[in-house]
Design a protein around this motif. Structure first.
Motif, short mmCIF file in Angstrom:
data_model
loop_
_atom_site.label_atom_id
_atom_site.label_comp_id
_atom_site.label_asym_id
_atom_site.label_seq_id
_atom_site.Cartn_x
_atom_site.Cartn_y
_atom_site.Cartn_z
N SER A 198 0.81 -1.22 0.00
CA SER A 198 0.00 0.00 0.00
C SER A 198 0.85 1.27 0.00
O SER A 198 0.31 2.36 -0.22
N PHE A 199 2.15 1.14 0.25
CA PHE A 199 3.07 2.29 0.31
C PHE A 199 2.59 3.35 1.32
O PHE A 199 2.80 4.53 1.13
N ARG A 200 1.94 2.90 2.38
CA ARG A 200 1.42 3.85 3.36
C ARG A 200 2.31 3.98 4.58
O ARG A 200 2.21 4.93 5.34
N GLU A 201 3.21 3.03 4.79
CA GLU A 201 4.00 3.02 6.01
C GLU A 201 4.84 4.29 6.22
O GLU A 201 4.90 4.81 7.33
N PRO A 202 5.49 4.84 5.19
CA PRO A 202 6.32 6.03 5.44
C PRO A 202 5.55 7.24 5.95
O PRO A 202 6.15 8.15 6.51
N ARG A 203 4.24 7.29 5.76
CA ARG A 203 3.48 8.46 6.22
C ARG A 203 3.49 8.56 7.74
O ARG A 203 3.46 9.65 8.30
N ASN A 204 3.47 7.40 8.42
CA ASN A 204 3.52 7.35 9.88
C ASN A 204 2.35 8.11 10.52
O ASN A 204 2.48 8.67 11.60
N VAL A 227 2.68 16.30 8.68
CA VAL A 227 3.83 15.56 8.14
C VAL A 227 4.45 14.75 9.26
O VAL A 227 5.02 15.31 10.20
N ARG A 228 4.33 13.42 9.17
CA ARG A 228 4.93 12.53 10.17
C ARG A 228 5.97 11.60 9.55
O ARG A 228 6.55 10.77 10.25
N ASN A 229 6.18 11.74 8.26
CA ASN A 229 7.13 10.88 7.53
C ASN A 229 8.53 11.06 8.11
O ASN A 229 9.08 12.17 8.12
N PRO A 230 9.16 9.98 8.60
CA PRO A 230 10.50 10.10 9.22
C PRO A 230 11.54 10.71 8.29
O PRO A 230 12.50 11.33 8.77
N ALA A 231 11.36 10.57 6.97
CA ALA A 231 12.34 11.11 6.02
C ALA A 231 12.35 12.63 6.02
O ALA A 231 13.31 13.25 5.52
N PHE A 232 11.33 13.27 6.57
CA PHE A 232 11.24 14.73 6.59
C PHE A 232 11.30 15.27 8.01
O PHE A 232 10.73 16.31 8.31
#
Length: 299
Positions: free
Chosen positions: A84-90, A229-234
């Motif tokens: 689902s590619f949803r995990e990075p959103r956190n 924005v909860r994405n760990p990459a940001f």
């Protein structure tokens, strides 16, 4: 004398009871941007609900009810299927809402009968309309924050929403006054904001979020960016959003599903008791009056 005693025993419970009250409880399951049961393998994320209803017989097979429900729903990305590619959103949310609705029930067997002749098992389908509060929250630094007032997507939505309960149920007759009920109820809604998430990404409003965040979180409403924005990459190592990365990315940070006109909803599966109201319910159900004693009577 034996025949006369049996006749009296039967007639004692040969009454009409068009009104009844019921209580029920069970698990709920939310469906929306943060959870998909049908498309991906994500298990379940169950919550709970409690329900109180007043019913009345309207026809041979039809009963109507007014009901009130207090329920919790929630969703989160961590258990998401990797496809689902949803995990990075956190992202995550929790909502505790009140609902009031009116519902019509259509039964397979007659319900406009004497209680003594009521069917032991009766299946039914139902549909109705109601209104529910809508107050999603998210946890930030150990505190649950109301999301609706923050307008994370610059798109205000109402505190109250329309719901459309539909489902199936079954009643099992425990005695002349009481039924055991099993019910599966899905609520359709007209909102995509049960979870506060709708937009596919934040590119349309990320500059407003950055402005409200300010420099190092000293803006007028910094929590808007922290919650959107909860994405760990940001995020920086200190746990604060990396504004420069967000600006360089142009706000193309995924948030929703990208599907148009997709409304959220939730499912409840309840077990409960329904009590049929009668003028002699106290004497005949709880205590049966006798000449010199009172004893418990269940049947």
């Amino acid at each position: 004398m034996t025949f006369e005693a049996s006749s009296q025993s039967f007639n004692r419970y040969r009454f009409n009871a068009p009104w009844s009250v019921a209580v029920a409880a069970g698990p709920t399951q939310y469906f929306g941007e943060l959870y998909s049961l049908w498309k991906y393998n994500e298990g379940i994320q169950p919550d709970w609900n409690v329900n109180f209803a007043v019913r009345r017989t309207l026809g041979t097979y039809i009963r109507g009810r007014a009901e009130f429900t207090y329920y919790q729903i929630s969703g989160q990305d961590p258990p998401a299927d990797p496809r689902s590619f949803r995990e990075p959103r956190n992202l995550h949310f929790r909502a505790r809402n009140w609902e009031a609705s009116v519902v019509g029930e259509f039964h397979l067997k007659p319900v406009k009968v004497y209680n003594i002749t009521r069917s032991f098992i009766n299946f039914y389908g139902f549909a109705g309309v109601g209104v529910s509060s809508n107050d999603p929250q998210a946890e930030l630094n150990g505190t649950w924050v109301a999301l609706r007032p923050l307008q994370l997507e610059n798109n205000p939505y109402s505190k109250h929403i329309m719901v459309f309960p539909t489902g199936i149920g079954m009643k099992y007759k425990l005695n002349v006054y009481t039924d055991l009920t099993f019910e599966m109820n899905y609520r359709w809604t007209l909102t995509d904001y049960l979870d506060d998430v709708s937009a596919y990404n934040i590119k349309e409003f990320y500059q407003d979020l950055v402005t409200d965040y300010g420099v190092n979180g000293d803006g007028p409403r910094p929590d808007r960016l922290r919650l959107a924005v909860r994405n760990p990459a940001f995020y920086k190592d200190n746990g604060e959003p990396d504004v420069q990365k967000i600006l360089d990315n142009g706000g193309r940070i995924r948030r929703g599903s990208g599907l148009d006109e997709r409304f959220d909803g939730f499912l409840s599966i309840n077990v409960g008791l329904e009590i049929y109201l009668s003028s002699d319910i106290w004497d005949n159900w709880i205590f049966r009056n006798r000449v010199n004693e009172k004893s418990f009577r269940f049947w």
